[in-house]
Design a protein around this motif. Structure first.
Motif, PDB file in Angstrom:
ATOM      1  N   UNK A 160       3.345 -28.806  35.374  1.00 50.96           N
ATOM      2  CA  UNK A 160       3.395 -27.035  35.734  1.00 50.96           C
ATOM      3  C   UNK A 160       3.157 -26.301  34.388  1.00 50.96           C
ATOM      4  N   UNK A 161       2.660 -25.122  34.391  1.00 48.74           N
ATOM      5  CA  UNK A 161       2.655 -24.179  33.129  1.00 48.74           C
ATOM      6  C   UNK A 161       3.265 -22.984  33.508  1.00 48.74           C
ATOM      7  N   UNK A 162       4.169 -22.428  32.752  1.00 53.81           N
ATOM      8  CA  UNK A 162       4.943 -21.233  32.971  1.00 53.81           C
ATOM      9  C   UNK A 162       4.952 -20.160  31.846  1.00 53.81           C
ATOM     10  N   UNK A 163       4.578 -18.937  32.126  1.00 57.03           N
ATOM     11  CA  UNK A 163       4.610 -18.020  30.932  1.00 57.03           C
ATOM     12  C   UNK A 163       6.052 -17.410  30.788  1.00 57.03           C
ATOM     13  N   UNK A 164       6.712 -17.298  29.939  1.00 56.88           N
ATOM     14  CA  UNK A 164       7.976 -16.755  29.650  1.00 56.88           C
ATOM     15  C   UNK A 164       8.210 -16.025  28.473  1.00 56.88           C
ATOM     16  N   UNK A 165       8.004 -14.647  28.446  1.00 57.64           N
ATOM     17  CA  UNK A 165       8.010 -13.762  27.408  1.00 57.64           C
ATOM     18  C   UNK A 165       6.728 -14.175  26.512  1.00 57.64           C
ATOM     19  N   UNK A 166       5.640 -14.275  27.344  1.00 57.95           N
ATOM     20  CA  UNK A 166       4.253 -14.226  26.397  1.00 57.95           C
ATOM     21  C   UNK A 166       4.169 -15.797  26.051  1.00 57.95           C
ATOM     22  N   UNK A 167       5.101 -16.686  26.072  1.00 53.99           N
ATOM     23  CA  UNK A 167       4.859 -17.991  25.512  1.00 53.99           C
ATOM     24  C   UNK A 167       4.492 -18.679  26.786  1.00 53.99           C
ATOM     25  N   UNK A 168       3.778 -19.877  26.542  1.00 57.54           N
ATOM     26  CA  UNK A 168       3.155 -20.690  27.689  1.00 57.54           C
ATOM     27  C   UNK A 168       4.163 -21.949  27.445  1.00 57.54           C
ATOM     28  N   UNK A 169       5.006 -22.173  28.623  1.00 61.47           N
ATOM     29  CA  UNK A 169       5.666 -23.399  28.534  1.00 61.47           C
ATOM     30  C   UNK A 169       5.029 -24.612  29.442  1.00 61.47           C
ATOM     31  N   UNK A 170       4.771 -25.864  29.019  1.00 62.32           N
ATOM     32  CA  UNK A 170       4.096 -26.769  29.572  1.00 62.32           C
ATOM     33  C   UNK A 170       5.262 -27.741  30.042  1.00 62.32           C
ATOM     34  N   UNK A 171       5.211 -28.194  31.237  1.00 62.90           N
ATOM     35  CA  UNK A 171       6.062 -29.223  31.912  1.00 62.90           C
ATOM     36  C   UNK A 171       5.389 -30.234  32.295  1.00 62.90           C
ATOM     37  N   UNK A 172       5.919 -31.392  31.684  1.00 58.77           N
ATOM     38  CA  UNK A 172       5.312 -32.880  31.704  1.00 58.77           C
ATOM     39  C   UNK A 172       6.178 -33.765  32.733  1.00 58.77           C
ATOM     40  N   UNK A 173       5.288 -34.565  33.308  1.00 60.34           N
ATOM     41  CA  UNK A 173       6.105 -35.479  34.192  1.00 60.34           C
ATOM     42  C   UNK A 173       5.429 -36.892  33.733  1.00 60.34           C
ATOM     43  N   UNK A 174       6.032 -37.904  33.950  1.00 65.47           N
ATOM     44  CA  UNK A 174       5.633 -39.451  33.679  1.00 65.47           C
ATOM     45  C   UNK A 174       4.841 -39.943  34.726  1.00 65.47           C
ATOM     46  N   UNK A 175       3.621 -40.675  34.465  1.00 66.95           N
ATOM     47  CA  UNK A 175       2.942 -41.248  35.595  1.00 66.95           C
ATOM     48  C   UNK A 175       3.576 -42.323  36.240  1.00 66.95           C
ATOM     49  N   UNK A 176       4.643 -42.910  35.457  1.00 68.91           N
ATOM     50  CA  UNK A 176       5.386 -44.095  36.057  1.00 68.91           C
ATOM     51  C   UNK A 176       6.613 -44.387  34.800  1.00 68.91           C
ATOM     52  N   UNK A 177       7.545 -45.073  35.334  1.00 63.83           N
ATOM     53  CA  UNK A 177       8.443 -45.574  33.972  1.00 63.83           C
ATOM     54  C   UNK A 177       8.388 -47.391  33.951  1.00 63.83           C
ATOM     55  N   UNK A 178       7.570 -47.641  34.816  1.00 62.16           N
ATOM     56  CA  UNK A 178       7.484 -49.467  34.719  1.00 62.16           C
ATOM     57  C   UNK A 178       5.846 -49.386  34.542  1.00 62.16           C
TER      58      UNK A 178
END
Length: 164
Positions: free
Chosen positions: A67-85
């Motif tokens: 996900x990407x979110x714009x908060x007070x003009x700053x783009x926050x990028x949310x990452x997730x792992x493809x897997x943990x094993x």
């Protein structure tokens, strides 16, 4: 993705995972999508250091942009792992060990290779080693017969110059 939730990785991706902090990042992002700053706060590391490792993992295809979110003009990028094993084909332990990727689909023979990096204090390393020895001893005494399986585990400090 393999039936047990493991992701098949290539040699480049395997090299990316040869770092204890990156393993911690992968586990954190497997639980929920987060920003680099959120991961840094969770792991008590500097945001710049965590951001660097997240970028390498993302470029290597081990993280996905959730996900990407714009908060007070700053783009926050949310990452997730493809897997943990992860499964890195070809991690053979020697010629006596049966190697067949059918093991990952429920076929036979069964052969697995597990490796990770842990960030341990000296006391934790001793405790981990003791617990691992106790687990092996428990299974050495518990077996009911069948085919012979080899178990090889190596615990050792990583030379600091090899780390990124």
């Amino acid at each position: 993705m393999l039936p047990n939730g493991s992701l098949v990785i290539d040699e480049k991706q395997n090299k990316l995972l040869q770092n204890a902090l990156r393993i911690k990042i992968m586990h954190a992002l497997a639980r929920q999508p987060m920003t680099s700053k959120q991961v840094a706060d969770l792991l008590r590391k500097t945001p710049g250091n965590v951001h660097y490792h997240i970028q390498r993992l993302y470029e290597g295809g081990l993280l996905e942009l959730a996900d990407t979110r714009s908060v007070s003009g700053i783009v926050e990028k949310y990452y997730t792992a493809a897997a943990s094993q992860f499964h890195f084909p070809g991690s053979a332990e020697g010629s006596d060990w049966e190697q067949d990727d059918d093991s990952w689909t429920g076929g036979s023979p069964f052969s697995e290779y597990h490796a990770t990096r842990l960030d341990l204090s000296e006391e934790e390393a001793v405790r981990f080693s003791d617990e691992l020895k106790a687990l092996l001893e428990k299974w050495e005494q518990h077996t009911e017969g069948g085919r012979e399986y080899g178990v090889s585990v190596r615990i050792g400090r990583i030379d600091a110059k090899e780390e990124e």
